[in-house]
Design a protein around this motif. Structure first.
Motif, PDB file in Angstrom:
ATOM      1  N   LYS A  38      12.045  84.687  43.901  1.00 22.31           N
ATOM      2  CA  LYS A  38      11.319  85.903  44.283  1.00 22.31           C
ATOM      3  C   LYS A  38      11.952  86.554  45.510  1.00 22.31           C
ATOM      4  N   GLU A  42      13.579  90.249  45.554  1.00 20.37           N
ATOM      5  CA  GLU A  42      13.055  91.269  46.468  1.00 20.37           C
ATOM      6  C   GLU A  42      14.154  91.787  47.398  1.00 20.37           C
ATOM      7  N   LEU A  71      13.755  90.330  55.251  1.00 23.46           N
ATOM      8  CA  LEU A  71      14.107  89.604  54.030  1.00 23.46           C
ATOM      9  C   LEU A  71      15.404  88.826  54.209  1.00 23.46           C
TER      10      LEU A  71
END
Length: 117
Positions: A38, A42, A71
């Motif tokens: 994930k 992303e 991130l």
């Protein structure tokens, strides 16, 4: 050499390349690590949005930039995510180089079709 034979040889070389092997191995690791998968997805999507905005000449979105940096930190703290992202980036570099080489060869003789000539 027949161009089709060469194309199949190139496909085989791609599948057997170190870069593809690293990407495939890293992909297997994140398939078993939902958090890493994930996170990588992303990060890649956020990076693509940033790249497209820059190409389109849009002003840099500070919030989007901050999110991308956050991130990046998360990805760097997860070894599976980091390994996949590094392999993904390297593979994209190789793929772009290959595409350029093949495109240049395929475009020979088509320059007469350019509008400005």
């Amino acid at each position: 050499m027949n161009t089709y034979d060469a194309a199949y040889a190139l496909a085989k070389a791609i599948k057997e390349s170190d870069e593809m092997k690293r990407l495939t191995e890293a992909a297997e690791k994140i398939k078993g690590d939902e958090e890493a998968r994930k996170m990588v997805k992303e990060y890649i999507m956020a990076q693509m949005k940033s790249d497209y905005a820059r190409i389109a000449g849009q002003k840099e979105d500070e919030e989007a930039y901050k999110h991308l940096q956050e991130l990046a930190v998360l990805v760097s703290n997860n070894s599976n995510a980091q390994e996949y992202l590094q392999a993904f980036i390297r593979w994209n570099q190789v793929a772009a180089d290959l595409q350029k080489i093949v495109s240049e060869a395929m475009s020979q003789g088509m320059d007469v079709l350019e509008l400005d000539k």
